[in-house]
Design a protein around this motif. Structure first.
Motif, PDB file in Angstrom:
ATOM      1  N   ASP A 197       0.953  -1.250   0.072  1.00  0.00           N
ATOM      2  CA  ASP A 197      -0.147   0.003   0.046  1.00  0.00           C
ATOM      3  C   ASP A 197       0.879   1.072  -0.057  1.00  0.00           C
ATOM      4  OD1 ASP A 197       0.998   0.125   2.592  1.00  0.00           O
ATOM      5  OD2 ASP A 197      -0.930   0.222   3.493  1.00  0.00           O
ATOM      6  N   CYS A 199       1.857   3.029   2.512  1.00  0.00           N
ATOM      7  CA  CYS A 199       2.654   3.217   3.468  1.00  0.00           C
ATOM      8  C   CYS A 199       3.747   2.006   3.555  1.00  0.00           C
ATOM      9  CB  CYS A 199       1.781   2.788   4.867  1.00  0.00           C
ATOM     10  SG  CYS A 199       0.229   3.899   4.972  1.00  0.00           S
ATOM     11  N   HIS A 205      -3.703  -1.469   4.137  1.00  0.00           N
ATOM     12  CA  HIS A 205      -4.776  -0.719   3.675  1.00  0.00           C
ATOM     13  C   HIS A 205      -4.644   0.729   3.655  1.00  0.00           C
ATOM     14  CE1 HIS A 205      -6.323  -4.789   4.595  1.00  0.00           C
ATOM     15  NE2 HIS A 205      -6.955  -4.745   3.263  1.00  0.00           N
ATOM     16  N   ASN A 206      -3.421   1.332   3.814  1.00  0.00           N
ATOM     17  CA  ASN A 206      -3.325   2.673   3.896  1.00  0.00           C
ATOM     18  C   ASN A 206      -3.748   3.169   5.357  1.00  0.00           C
ATOM     19  OD1 ASN A 206      -2.118   2.568   1.360  1.00  0.00           O
ATOM     20  ND2 ASN A 206      -4.251   3.407   0.391  1.00  0.00           N
ATOM     21  N   SER A 207      -3.523   2.289   6.343  1.00  0.00           N
ATOM     22  CA  SER A 207      -4.068   2.706   7.753  1.00  0.00           C
ATOM     23  C   SER A 207      -2.912   3.136   8.624  1.00  0.00           C
ATOM     24  CB  SER A 207      -4.705   1.536   8.286  1.00  0.00           C
ATOM     25  OG  SER A 207      -4.096   0.277   8.152  1.00  0.00           O
ATOM     26  N   THR A 208      -1.410   2.923   8.005  1.00  0.00           N
ATOM     27  CA  THR A 208      -0.329   3.172   9.077  1.00  0.00           C
ATOM     28  C   THR A 208       0.266   4.370   8.410  1.00  0.00           C
ATOM     29  OG1 THR A 208       1.011   1.709   7.691  1.00  0.00           O
ATOM     30  CG2 THR A 208      -0.005   0.753   9.350  1.00  0.00           C
TER      31      THR A 208
END
Length: 543
Positions: A197, A199, A205-208
């Motif tokens: 992603d 990151c 899922h681009n959550s970090t």
């Protein structure tokens, strides 16, 4: 024996027939039904018990030796299906799994892997016992077939499948594995759908990380004017998936964290292609018209300075990147720690006053208390106030303020300010470089008159010598409103400043004094500073 069994079977059938004729209701009796149910139930239980044991895979075996020593080969491992239920069918999935290996680039001048496979058939009898020398033929119908051209002849021959790990000719980044063109996922497995992603997390899922996007518009009011280099933005270290685009007659340029040009520097236009920078690779693209871009996968190991070489008006340079949350908060977020507000007549050299304000709908009362003040303890000559190990640590200098309601209108220099002192020269440069706490290059983002002080919000671009750690955004405090020394918003300067901590240890500031060494940033000024480190007795720290 067979005749005996047949006789017994016919006798049984005869007895059943007699029973039906004499007692038709006996077949529907509870005893008969219960016995029949027991037989059926037993068969069902046996079937359920058998279905309970499903077929499943055994553990994967070890990986095989890589098919190539460099350039990206393939390794394989296998597994077997443990059959526990003949009715359940085969195990779902593949018995083999391939992964990419030995991805380091081959040495310069190495023979192409496909070419090497063709040369392996040199001088081998082939057609009617004739021997040939072979080279790669790129016109074959199947990219994973080894098609070789006979040197000096007008035909080619198909030797079958290429070895695993041979690059496909149909699509960049794909490799022939077991006769198929496959691309490895971020988990290194061929054919995997796992992707990194934004990151740089495999399967994330681009959550970090957090996304930052902006557009730069030049007003023409900068050090370079309409023609020359101007800084678009500084992209902090740790950024990923950086993308910068421009569509104008200007040229994008790039400096690394040491203020050295990497692309389009010193009035020289670079060739589009791949460049190594900040521990990663940058892809520079430029079309035949006016469009160009920078693309950096990251993560970067140092700050990058996006520049623009202006030859015309700027229509807008778009840039975006992703940062971990802590880095994003440092550069774009709002700090929760604020220095206390002070009265209008407060100077950093005087003890602070404790102010309490009570506001109602009709009256406003302000009470000011003067605390008892002790003189600060000073260390040896040239040092700063002694920091007792048991005293409270000073507050952070990083004090972002998004609420601008307390801004005072800018005022012009008053008559009592007098003429500003100009600090320059080789001797002053050398002395302050070694004695001051901070020597750095910064861009002025904002100037705010705060009481009898002037506060500058600056972006630290490069540090030469620091006794204390600096953040990428800092406040500089001048104990006057006379603009001495004079700093203009939007411009870059070389500054040599000292640290100030008050006695109560409630302030931890970078002090901009009238006799501080301040010079507009130029390439020549930068070159004069770099050799000075060897003349100082101790070394500072860098951000």
């Amino acid at each position: 024996m067979q005749k005996s069994n047949n006789r017994k079977l016919s006798l049984c059938q005869t007895l059943i027939l007699i029973t039906v004729l004499l007692c038709p209701g006996c077949l529907s009796s509870k005893h008969f039904q219960s016995s029949r149910k027991a037989e059926v139930g037993g068969a069902g239980t046996q079937m359920q018990s058998q279905l309970h044991f499903i077929n499943e895979w055994a553990s994967w075996g070890g990986w095989s030796v890589c098919s190539r020593s460099c350039g990206g080969g393939a390794s394989v491992r296998t597994r077997t299906c443990i059959t526990r239920n003949l009715v359940g069918g085969p195990c779902p999935g593949d018995t083999r799994q391939y992964k990419i290996c030995n991805t380091k680039e081959c040495a310069v001048g190495s023979v192409d892997f496909r070419e090497l496979q063709c040369k392996a058939f040199n001088d081998r009898p082939l057609v009617a016992g004739n021997k040939y020398h072979w080279m790669t033929f790129h016109g074959g119908s199947d990219p994973c077939e080894l098609s070789c051209l006979a040197i000096g002849h007008n035909f080619y021959y198909n030797f079958g499948r290429v070895l695993d790990g041979t690059p496909c000719q149909s699509e960049q980044g794909t490799v022939c594995v077991n006769g198929k063109c496959l691309k490895p996922g971020c988990d290194l497995i061929f054919g995997s759908q796992q992707r990194e992603d934004a990151c740089m997390v495999c399967g994330g899922h681009n959550s970090t990380c957090l996304h930052h996007r902006n557009v730069y518009h030049s007003s023409g009011q900068n050090n370079a004017g309409l023609f020359g280099y101007s800084e678009v933005t500084m992209i902090p270290a740790g950024a990923t998936h950086i993308r910068v685009t421009d569509n104008s007659n200007n040229y994008l340029a790039l400096q690394n964290g040491r203020s050295q040009f990497v692309i389009n520097g010193n009035w020289k236009i670079s060739v589009p292609g791949e460049y190594g920078v900040a521990g990663t690779k940058l892809l520079y693209r430029r079309s035949a018209d006016t469009w160009e871009s920078f693309e950096v996968p990251g993560p970067t190991q140092e700050d990058l300075h996006i520049m623009v070489l202006s030859t015309d008006k700027n229509s807008g340079i778009e840039y975006e990147y992703w940062l971990p949350p802590d880095r994003y908060a440092l550069h774009h977020g709002r700090s929760q720690l604020r220095q206390p507000q002070h009265t209008d007549n407060y100077l950093p050299f005087e003890p602070p006053t404790i102010s309490t304000t009570t506001t109602t709908t009709t009256t406003t009362t302000t009470t000011t208390l003067q605390p008892a003040v002790k003189p600060p303890f000073w260390g040896p000559a040239g040092s700063w106030p002694f920091q007792h190990p048991y005293q409270q640590q000073p507050v952070s200098r990083l004090e972002r303020e998004e609420n601008r309601r307390n801004r005072l209108p800018e005022i012009h220099r008053k008559g009592h300010c007098g003429k500003c002192r100009r600090v320059r020269g080789k001797g002053e440069r050398q002395r302050q470089y070694c004695q001051k706490d901070f020597v750095f290059r910064a861009k002025v983002l904002e100037k705010l008159y705060h009481g009898q002080e002037t506060r500058y919000d600056v972006q630290i671009i490069h540090t030469y010598r620091n006794r204390y750690r600096m953040e990428h955004r800092e406040f500089l405090w001048a104990p006057n409103k006379c603009d001495c020394p004079y700093l203009e918003v939007g411009h870059q300067y070389i500054l040599m400043l000292r640290r100030h901590i008050n006695y109560e240890r409630t302030l931890n500031r970078i002090l901009l004094e009238e006799d501080s060494y301040v010079q507009p940033y130029r390439v020549r000024e930068d070159s004069l500073l770099r050799p000075l480190e060897e003349h100082c007795g101790n070394r500072g720290t860098r951000i």
